[in-house]
Write a protein that holds these residues in place. Structure first.
Motif, PDB file in Angstrom:
ATOM      1  N   LEU A 257      50.668   9.673 -28.441  1.00 11.03           N
ATOM      2  CA  LEU A 257      49.869   9.171 -27.607  1.00 11.03           C
ATOM      3  C   LEU A 257      50.478   7.565 -27.145  1.00 11.03           C
ATOM      4  CD1 LEU A 257      46.091   9.747 -27.538  1.00 11.03           C
ATOM      5  CD2 LEU A 257      48.297  11.205 -26.544  1.00 11.03           C
ATOM      6  N   ALA A 258      50.273   7.378 -25.849  1.00 11.67           N
ATOM      7  CA  ALA A 258      50.815   5.105 -25.738  1.00 11.67           C
ATOM      8  C   ALA A 258      50.225   5.027 -25.881  1.00 11.67           C
ATOM      9  CB  ALA A 258      51.100   5.933 -23.618  1.00 11.67           C
ATOM     10  N   TYR A 259      48.765   4.959 -25.691  1.00 14.85           N
ATOM     11  CA  TYR A 259      47.535   3.815 -26.159  1.00 14.85           C
ATOM     12  C   TYR A 259      46.493   4.181 -26.471  1.00 14.85           C
ATOM     13  CZ  TYR A 259      45.898   3.734 -20.848  1.00 14.85           C
ATOM     14  OH  TYR A 259      45.610   3.486 -20.062  1.00 14.85           O
ATOM     15  N   LEU A 260      46.044   3.818 -27.301  1.00 12.97           N
ATOM     16  CA  LEU A 260      44.474   3.604 -27.314  1.00 12.97           C
ATOM     17  C   LEU A 260      43.643   2.871 -27.521  1.00 12.97           C
ATOM     18  CD1 LEU A 260      42.091   5.812 -29.241  1.00 12.97           C
ATOM     19  CD2 LEU A 260      42.290   4.127 -30.827  1.00 12.97           C
ATOM     20  N   HIS A 261      42.641   3.247 -26.097  1.00 11.01           N
ATOM     21  CA  HIS A 261      41.935   2.364 -25.645  1.00 11.01           C
ATOM     22  C   HIS A 261      40.554   1.691 -25.659  1.00 11.01           C
ATOM     23  CE1 HIS A 261      40.818   0.246 -21.172  1.00 11.01           C
ATOM     24  NE2 HIS A 261      40.594  -0.681 -22.392  1.00 11.01           N
ATOM     25  N   LEU A 262      40.339   0.962 -26.827  1.00  9.18           N
ATOM     26  CA  LEU A 262      39.024   0.665 -27.589  1.00  9.18           C
ATOM     27  C   LEU A 262      37.994  -0.111 -27.299  1.00  9.18           C
ATOM     28  CD1 LEU A 262      40.807   1.146 -30.830  1.00  9.18           C
ATOM     29  CD2 LEU A 262      39.019   2.320 -30.299  1.00  9.18           C
ATOM     30  N   ASP A 269      33.145  -1.563 -36.223  1.00  8.74           N
ATOM     31  CA  ASP A 269      34.027  -2.721 -35.753  1.00  8.74           C
ATOM     32  C   ASP A 269      34.660  -2.041 -35.502  1.00  8.74           C
ATOM     33  OD1 ASP A 269      36.319  -3.891 -36.113  1.00  8.74           O
ATOM     34  OD2 ASP A 269      36.017  -4.746 -38.099  1.00  8.74           O
ATOM     35  N   VAL A 270      34.784  -1.236 -34.510  1.00  6.49           N
ATOM     36  CA  VAL A 270      36.352   0.160 -33.055  1.00  6.49           C
ATOM     37  C   VAL A 270      37.732  -0.312 -33.008  1.00  6.49           C
ATOM     38  CG1 VAL A 270      33.821   0.635 -32.263  1.00  6.49           C
ATOM     39  CG2 VAL A 270      36.200  -1.162 -31.545  1.00  6.49           C
ATOM     40  N   TYR A 271      37.839  -1.791 -33.426  1.00  4.46           N
ATOM     41  CA  TYR A 271      38.990  -2.277 -33.860  1.00  4.46           C
ATOM     42  C   TYR A 271      39.332  -1.816 -35.275  1.00  4.46           C
ATOM     43  CZ  TYR A 271      43.032  -4.600 -34.654  1.00  4.46           C
ATOM     44  OH  TYR A 271      44.618  -5.339 -34.903  1.00  4.46           O
ATOM     45  N   ALA A 272      38.597  -1.943 -36.648  1.00  4.69           N
ATOM     46  CA  ALA A 272      39.030  -1.565 -37.038  1.00  4.69           C
ATOM     47  C   ALA A 272      39.486  -0.349 -37.790  1.00  4.69           C
ATOM     48  CB  ALA A 272      38.105  -2.087 -38.780  1.00  4.69           C
ATOM     49  N   LEU A 273      38.114   0.455 -37.157  1.00  6.51           N
ATOM     50  CA  LEU A 273      38.537   1.973 -37.164  1.00  6.51           C
ATOM     51  C   LEU A 273      39.668   2.831 -36.197  1.00  6.51           C
ATOM     52  CD1 LEU A 273      36.627   4.743 -37.232  1.00  6.51           C
ATOM     53  CD2 LEU A 273      36.396   4.564 -34.678  1.00  6.51           C
ATOM     54  N   GLY A 274      40.532   2.081 -35.184  1.00 11.95           N
ATOM     55  CA  GLY A 274      41.408   2.151 -34.187  1.00 11.95           C
ATOM     56  C   GLY A 274      42.961   1.928 -35.356  1.00 11.95           C
ATOM     57  N   HIS A 275      42.459   0.667 -35.811  1.00 15.69           N
ATOM     58  CA  HIS A 275      43.764   0.094 -36.677  1.00 15.69           C
ATOM     59  C   HIS A 275      44.077   1.019 -37.645  1.00 15.69           C
ATOM     60  CE1 HIS A 275      46.651  -2.804 -37.245  1.00 15.69           C
ATOM     61  NE2 HIS A 275      46.271  -3.047 -38.189  1.00 15.69           N
ATOM     62  N   GLU A 276      43.075   1.869 -38.338  1.00 21.16           N
ATOM     63  CA  GLU A 276      43.420   2.757 -40.085  1.00 21.16           C
ATOM     64  C   GLU A 276      43.764   3.945 -40.118  1.00 21.16           C
ATOM     65  OE1 GLU A 276      40.066   2.669 -42.197  1.00 21.16           O
ATOM     66  OE2 GLU A 276      41.023   4.023 -44.089  1.00 21.16           O
ATOM     67  N   PHE A 277      42.670   4.556 -38.148  1.00 23.00           N
ATOM     68  CA  PHE A 277      43.424   6.111 -38.257  1.00 23.00           C
ATOM     69  C   PHE A 277      44.304   5.868 -37.051  1.00 23.00           C
ATOM     70  CE2 PHE A 277      39.091   5.772 -40.624  1.00 23.00           C
ATOM     71  CZ  PHE A 277      39.705   6.716 -41.003  1.00 23.00           C
ATOM     72  N   PHE A 278      44.343   5.390 -36.620  1.00 20.46           N
ATOM     73  CA  PHE A 278      45.725   5.496 -35.636  1.00 20.46           C
ATOM     74  C   PHE A 278      46.609   4.626 -35.103  1.00 20.46           C
ATOM     75  CE2 PHE A 278      47.351   4.239 -30.406  1.00 20.46           C
ATOM     76  CZ  PHE A 278      47.144   5.787 -30.847  1.00 20.46           C
ATOM     77  N   LYS A 279      48.269   4.941 -34.954  1.00 17.61           N
ATOM     78  CA  LYS A 279      49.396   4.470 -35.737  1.00 17.61           C
ATOM     79  C   LYS A 279      49.997   3.637 -34.085  1.00 17.61           C
ATOM     80  CE  LYS A 279      48.088   4.327 -40.261  1.00 17.61           C
ATOM     81  NZ  LYS A 279      47.171   3.358 -39.840  1.00 17.61           N
ATOM     82  N   GLY A 280      49.041   3.813 -33.036  1.00 14.92           N
ATOM     83  CA  GLY A 280      50.045   3.446 -32.337  1.00 14.92           C
ATOM     84  C   GLY A 280      49.853   2.048 -31.726  1.00 14.92           C
ATOM     85  N   PRO A 281      49.843   1.509 -30.129  1.00 15.78           N
ATOM     86  CA  PRO A 281      49.158   0.775 -29.337  1.00 15.78           C
ATOM     87  C   PRO A 281      47.568   0.988 -29.394  1.00 15.78           C
ATOM     88  CG  PRO A 281      51.958   1.660 -28.229  1.00 15.78           C
ATOM     89  CD  PRO A 281      51.384   3.011 -29.463  1.00 15.78           C
ATOM     90  N   LEU A 282      47.189  -0.426 -29.607  1.00 12.57           N
ATOM     91  CA  LEU A 282      45.923  -0.932 -29.195  1.00 12.57           C
ATOM     92  C   LEU A 282      45.915  -1.704 -28.330  1.00 12.57           C
ATOM     93  CD1 LEU A 282      44.699  -1.252 -33.032  1.00 12.57           C
ATOM     94  CD2 LEU A 282      44.456   1.281 -31.444  1.00 12.57           C
ATOM     95  N   VAL A 283      44.989  -0.800 -27.134  1.00 13.17           N
ATOM     96  CA  VAL A 283      44.593  -2.013 -26.228  1.00 13.17           C
ATOM     97  C   VAL A 283      42.947  -1.953 -26.984  1.00 13.17           C
ATOM     98  CG1 VAL A 283      43.922  -1.721 -24.026  1.00 13.17           C
ATOM     99  CG2 VAL A 283      45.809  -0.844 -25.082  1.00 13.17           C
ATOM    100  N   LEU A 284      43.073  -3.602 -26.612  1.00 16.37           N
ATOM    101  CA  LEU A 284      41.102  -3.453 -27.066  1.00 16.37           C
ATOM    102  C   LEU A 284      40.533  -4.588 -25.705  1.00 16.37           C
ATOM    103  CD1 LEU A 284      41.620  -5.616 -30.408  1.00 16.37           C
ATOM    104  CD2 LEU A 284      41.367  -3.191 -29.826  1.00 16.37           C
ATOM    105  N   ASN A 285      39.065  -3.966 -25.650  1.00 17.38           N
ATOM    106  CA  ASN A 285      38.389  -4.558 -24.762  1.00 17.38           C
ATOM    107  C   ASN A 285      36.796  -5.018 -25.025  1.00 17.38           C
ATOM    108  OD1 ASN A 285      36.255  -2.912 -22.461  1.00 17.38           O
ATOM    109  ND2 ASN A 285      37.922  -3.733 -21.182  1.00 17.38           N
TER     110      ASN A 285
END
Ligand SMILES: Cc1cc2nc3c(=O)[nH]c(=O)nc-3n(C[C@H](O)[C@H](O)[C@H](O)COP(=O)(O)O)c2cc1C
Length: 351
Positions: A257-262, A269-285
């Motif tokens: 996917l283009a990105y995961l928007h957290l 810790d949604v950031y840690a979750l995204g970082h560990e399980f999604f390897k594409g670009p992360l957008v934080l909010n």
């Protein structure tokens, strides 16, 4: 050093900076879901964002939940969105559309008389929704029949096709805040006994299949997903959101996917979750300012940060953050009214 003002890429979408406008329902569309000229002004004014994620937009009449929210269902709506994307592009901006099917978080008064309120199970959300006659309890949904689920997935696919016909740069699946994808993911709202409910594997199937359908239109590198693990808003009940979202991210990771928007709005810790399980670009909010957003990019590996509240009152947010200028205050009482006041009349910095 890379910061909020450095260029970036989300899938195939090239951003001039990493200050994103988060999706926000503002109830300024016409009653029939057609975007209005004031929406064009509002988005054009905010085109200096690295990317605008335009407000939650319904993919079918059944998917509408709130008054004066826009749709991307018919030609009139596609054309009006096309005028908006053209205006944003003319200013050098990029814009994707958030696709939002409300499922059970709706009231019959807010949608067309022939539309239905549907959900994974016939369990009403505990809460109330604004209607033109005042606040009313959420409608009791009808449980989707097995064969109807493919039709709902087709609605998301068609909405994606319509979004590209309107020249959006991409689409985002709204997976937060208790709407249809969250209703399938959560055991409190999904008590199905077929292949879309029961086990964890079955609960994540709907989101997986919707993302595949959306990706089939122009590629997964133009499709983002927004999640907010552990957010109980709109009566989401999941005793183990960590496990649910780990499984979901593991399942969708190979899609590219283009990105995961957290969105962070829970103790997880949604950031840690995204970082560990999604390897594409992360957008934080969620509650970021200049310093914390730069820190997220420089120290936590975020590609970009999205701002919602700050964008309501500051069309020139990028310039204000870059020069550390003061921000305008939001007039909260005007968030969901249907005039330009408190919407497209916030001034740019003139000092
Ligand atoms: C008026 C308003 C409308 C919102 N509508 C949406 C929406 O349509 N889709 C969505 O995913 N989030 C929506 N949100 C949530 C925001 O995108 C964002 O996650 C939240 O406000 C936290 O970000 P912030 O701290 O930068 O404001 C809305 C928030 C506000 C204030």
């Amino acid at each position: 050093m890379t910061d909020l003002f450095s260029p970036a890429k989300l899938g195939t979408i090239e951003l001039a900076n990493r200050v994103l406008m988060a999706p926000m329902t503002r109830s300024r569309a016409a009653d029939d879901g057609t975007p209005t000229p004031m929406m064009l002004d509002y988005y054009r004014q905010r085109a200096s964002a690295g990317l605008i994620i335009a407000e939650g937009t319904y993919p079918s009449e059944n998917g509408k939940g709130y008054c004066r929210t826009p749709g991307i269902v018919n030609q009139k709506q596609i054309d009006a969105w096309g005028d908006i994307t053209e205006a944003v592009h003319r200013e050098g901006g990029k814009i994707v559309l958030q696709i939002m099917h409300c499922g059970r978080c709706s009231h019959a008064d807010n949608k067309s008389p022939t539309a239905e309120t549907v959900a994974p199970s016939a369990i009403a959300a505990d809460g109330e929704v604004y209607t033109e006659q005042g606040m009313k309890p959420f409608s009791m949904p009808r449980a989707l029949r097995g064969e109807e689920i493919a039709q709902v997935i087709e609605e998301y696919r068609q909405a994606t096709e319509n979004s590209f016909a309107a020249n959006f740069d991409g689409v985002e699946l709204h997976g937060t805040s208790g709407y249809l994808p969250a209703q399938f993911l959560s055991p409190g709202s999904n008590q199905r006994e077929d292949g879309y409910g029961g086990s964890l594997e079955n609960r994540i199937r709907f989101v997986d299949e919707v993302l595949r359908a959306m990706s089939g239109v122009q590629g997964s590198d133009k499709v983002g997903l927004r999640i907010c693990p552990g957010f109980p808003f709109n009566d989401v009940k999941d005793p183990n959101p960590q496990e649910t979202f780990e499984a979901l991210l593991e399942r969708i990771q190979p899609m590219g996917l283009a990105y995961l928007h957290l969105m962070r709005a829970s103790p997880l810790d949604v950031y840690a979750l995204g970082h560990e399980f999604f390897k594409g670009p992360l957008v934080l909010n969620g509650g970021y300012d200049l310093r914390s957003a730069n820190k997220a990019i420089q120290e936590r590996g975020a590609t970009a940060v999205s701002f919602a509240t700050s964008y309501i009152a500051n069309p020139d947010l990028v310039n204000r953050l870059a020069k550390e200028l003061p921000l305008n205050d939001v007039r909260e009482e005007l968030l969901y009214t249907n005039t330009v006041e408190g919407y497209s009349d916030y001034p740019v910095y003139d000092g």
